[in-house]
Motif scaffolding. Structure first.
Motif, PDB file in Angstrom:
ATOM      1  N   GLY A  50       0.774  -1.152  -0.112  1.00 53.76           N
ATOM      2  CA  GLY A  50      -0.020  -0.056  -0.120  1.00 53.76           C
ATOM      3  C   GLY A  50       0.676   1.325   0.074  1.00 53.76           C
ATOM      4  O   GLY A  50       0.466   2.224  -0.122  1.00 53.76           O
ATOM      5  N   GLY A  51       2.127   1.072   0.247  1.00 50.25           N
ATOM      6  CA  GLY A  51       2.895   2.307   0.395  1.00 50.25           C
ATOM      7  C   GLY A  51       2.863   3.250   1.317  1.00 50.25           C
ATOM      8  O   GLY A  51       3.104   4.199   1.563  1.00 50.25           O
ATOM      9  N   VAL A  52       1.974   2.550   2.515  1.00 45.53           N
ATOM     10  CA  VAL A  52       1.905   3.364   3.738  1.00 45.53           C
ATOM     11  C   VAL A  52       2.578   2.740   4.905  1.00 45.53           C
ATOM     12  O   VAL A  52       2.564   1.778   5.172  1.00 45.53           O
ATOM     13  CB  VAL A  52       0.224   3.318   4.023  1.00 45.53           C
ATOM     14  CG1 VAL A  52       0.192   4.221   5.313  1.00 45.53           C
ATOM     15  CG2 VAL A  52      -0.228   3.971   2.989  1.00 45.53           C
ATOM     16  N   ASN A  53       3.905   3.433   5.222  1.00 48.10           N
ATOM     17  CA  ASN A  53       4.732   2.950   6.288  1.00 48.10           C
ATOM     18  C   ASN A  53       4.729   3.799   7.320  1.00 48.10           C
ATOM     19  O   ASN A  53       5.093   4.788   7.732  1.00 48.10           O
ATOM     20  CB  ASN A  53       6.258   3.193   5.722  1.00 48.10           C
ATOM     21  CG  ASN A  53       7.145   2.685   6.693  1.00 48.10           C
ATOM     22  OD1 ASN A  53       6.879   2.179   7.666  1.00 48.10           O
ATOM     23  ND2 ASN A  53       8.537   2.994   6.321  1.00 48.10           N
ATOM     24  N   VAL A  54       3.798   3.117   8.439  1.00 49.67           N
ATOM     25  CA  VAL A  54       3.510   3.686   9.726  1.00 49.67           C
ATOM     26  C   VAL A  54       4.299   3.000  10.914  1.00 49.67           C
ATOM     27  O   VAL A  54       4.530   3.753  12.019  1.00 49.67           O
ATOM     28  CB  VAL A  54       1.807   3.808   9.954  1.00 49.67           C
ATOM     29  CG1 VAL A  54       1.357   4.862   9.129  1.00 49.67           C
ATOM     30  CG2 VAL A  54       1.299   2.599   9.902  1.00 49.67           C
ATOM     31  N   ARG A  55       4.716   1.821  10.530  1.00 47.44           N
ATOM     32  CA  ARG A  55       5.107   0.967  11.682  1.00 47.44           C
ATOM     33  C   ARG A  55       6.672   1.354  11.821  1.00 47.44           C
ATOM     34  O   ARG A  55       7.097   1.526  12.943  1.00 47.44           O
ATOM     35  CB  ARG A  55       4.974  -0.522  11.586  1.00 47.44           C
ATOM     36  CG  ARG A  55       5.734  -1.560  12.511  1.00 47.44           C
ATOM     37  CD  ARG A  55       4.975  -1.495  13.690  1.00 47.44           C
ATOM     38  NE  ARG A  55       5.247  -2.423  14.723  1.00 47.44           N
ATOM     39  CZ  ARG A  55       4.953  -3.456  14.592  1.00 47.44           C
ATOM     40  NH1 ARG A  55       4.197  -4.169  14.021  1.00 47.44           N
ATOM     41  NH2 ARG A  55       5.462  -4.327  15.744  1.00 47.44           N
ATOM     42  N   PHE A  92       5.966   7.507  15.104  1.00 47.70           N
ATOM     43  CA  PHE A  92       6.445   7.754  16.425  1.00 47.70           C
ATOM     44  C   PHE A  92       5.409   7.701  17.412  1.00 47.70           C
ATOM     45  O   PHE A  92       5.651   6.932  18.555  1.00 47.70           O
ATOM     46  CB  PHE A  92       7.093   9.090  16.207  1.00 47.70           C
ATOM     47  CG  PHE A  92       7.966   9.439  17.798  1.00 47.70           C
ATOM     48  CD1 PHE A  92       9.168   9.073  17.597  1.00 47.70           C
ATOM     49  CD2 PHE A  92       7.268  10.227  18.739  1.00 47.70           C
ATOM     50  CE1 PHE A  92      10.025   9.364  18.893  1.00 47.70           C
ATOM     51  CE2 PHE A  92       7.837  10.246  19.883  1.00 47.70           C
ATOM     52  CZ  PHE A  92       9.312  10.115  19.785  1.00 47.70           C
ATOM     53  N   MET A  93       4.142   7.997  17.011  1.00 51.82           N
ATOM     54  CA  MET A  93       3.138   7.844  18.090  1.00 51.82           C
ATOM     55  C   MET A  93       2.741   6.714  18.575  1.00 51.82           C
ATOM     56  O   MET A  93       2.509   6.091  19.379  1.00 51.82           O
ATOM     57  CB  MET A  93       1.902   8.854  17.672  1.00 51.82           C
ATOM     58  CG  MET A  93       2.154  10.476  17.310  1.00 51.82           C
ATOM     59  SD  MET A  93       2.724  11.149  19.083  1.00 51.82           S
ATOM     60  CE  MET A  93       1.164  10.937  19.993  1.00 51.82           C
ATOM     61  N   ILE A  94       2.540   5.727  17.079  1.00 54.85           N
ATOM     62  CA  ILE A  94       2.080   4.330  17.529  1.00 54.85           C
ATOM     63  C   ILE A  94       3.090   3.484  18.068  1.00 54.85           C
ATOM     64  O   ILE A  94       3.007   2.911  19.023  1.00 54.85           O
ATOM     65  CB  ILE A  94       1.568   3.795  16.200  1.00 54.85           C
ATOM     66  CG1 ILE A  94       0.389   4.492  15.488  1.00 54.85           C
ATOM     67  CG2 ILE A  94       1.421   2.167  16.219  1.00 54.85           C
ATOM     68  CD1 ILE A  94       0.135   4.135  14.099  1.00 54.85           C
ATOM     69  N   SER A  95       4.218   3.402  17.498  1.00 54.24           N
ATOM     70  CA  SER A  95       5.121   2.373  18.077  1.00 54.24           C
ATOM     71  C   SER A  95       5.809   3.051  19.264  1.00 54.24           C
ATOM     72  O   SER A  95       6.093   2.133  20.137  1.00 54.24           O
ATOM     73  CB  SER A  95       6.433   2.417  16.941  1.00 54.24           C
ATOM     74  OG  SER A  95       5.686   1.712  15.772  1.00 54.24           O
ATOM     75  N   GLY A  96       5.784   4.463  19.480  1.00 52.27           N
ATOM     76  CA  GLY A  96       6.329   4.983  20.686  1.00 52.27           C
ATOM     77  C   GLY A  96       5.460   4.620  22.011  1.00 52.27           C
ATOM     78  O   GLY A  96       5.674   4.233  22.882  1.00 52.27           O
TER      79      GLY A  96
END
Length: 128
Positions: free
Chosen positions: A24-29, A107-111
């Motif tokens: 999907g080209g969405v890198n949030v992790r 940063f918010m999710i993983s952090g």
């Protein structure tokens, strides 16, 4: 809900993050590793290894989650600090890459998850 029940699901969700990232080209992790594709893939492999270890030895879940969360927190803080606190030549040459939305979300999710896992893991390891 205890860490031994939540953490395996968090690591199992790595499949979703991997698909979002590569398909999907969405890198949030692992947005903090965007410029390092081999390191990004290695991070996903480490998450799957953590999941496998948790399934193999459920008693290790808290220890694994605590250790991995500490590593994630350190990596997130250092990567963000390097981007926003340390001036580089690129900033002065107008080539600076600004912190992206994906990096902030990452940063918010993983952090957040890493912080909760770290604090709860320490409590559990201390026997509280």
């Amino acid at each position: 809900m205890s860490a031994t029940r939540i953490l395996p699901w968090y690591y199992a969700a790595t499949v979703v993050f991997l698909l979002l990232d590569y398909l999907g080209g969405v890198n949030v992790r692992v947005a903090f590793l965007e410029s390092l594709p081999a390191a990004r893939l290695a991070y996903y492999a480490i998450c799957f290894t953590c999941l496998a270890l948790m399934i193999w030895r459920p008693a290790w879940t808290t220890l694994i989650g605590t250790f991995e969360s500490l590593v994630t927190l350190i990596a997130l803080i250092f990567s963000m600090a390097l981007r926003v606190l340390i001036p580089t030549d690129a900033i002065f040459e107008e080539n600076a890459a600004f912190v992206t939305y994906q990096e902030i979300v990452n940063f918010m999710i993983s952090g957040s998850v890493a912080y909760v896992a770290w604090t709860r893991g320490l409590q559990a390891l201390r026997g509280q």
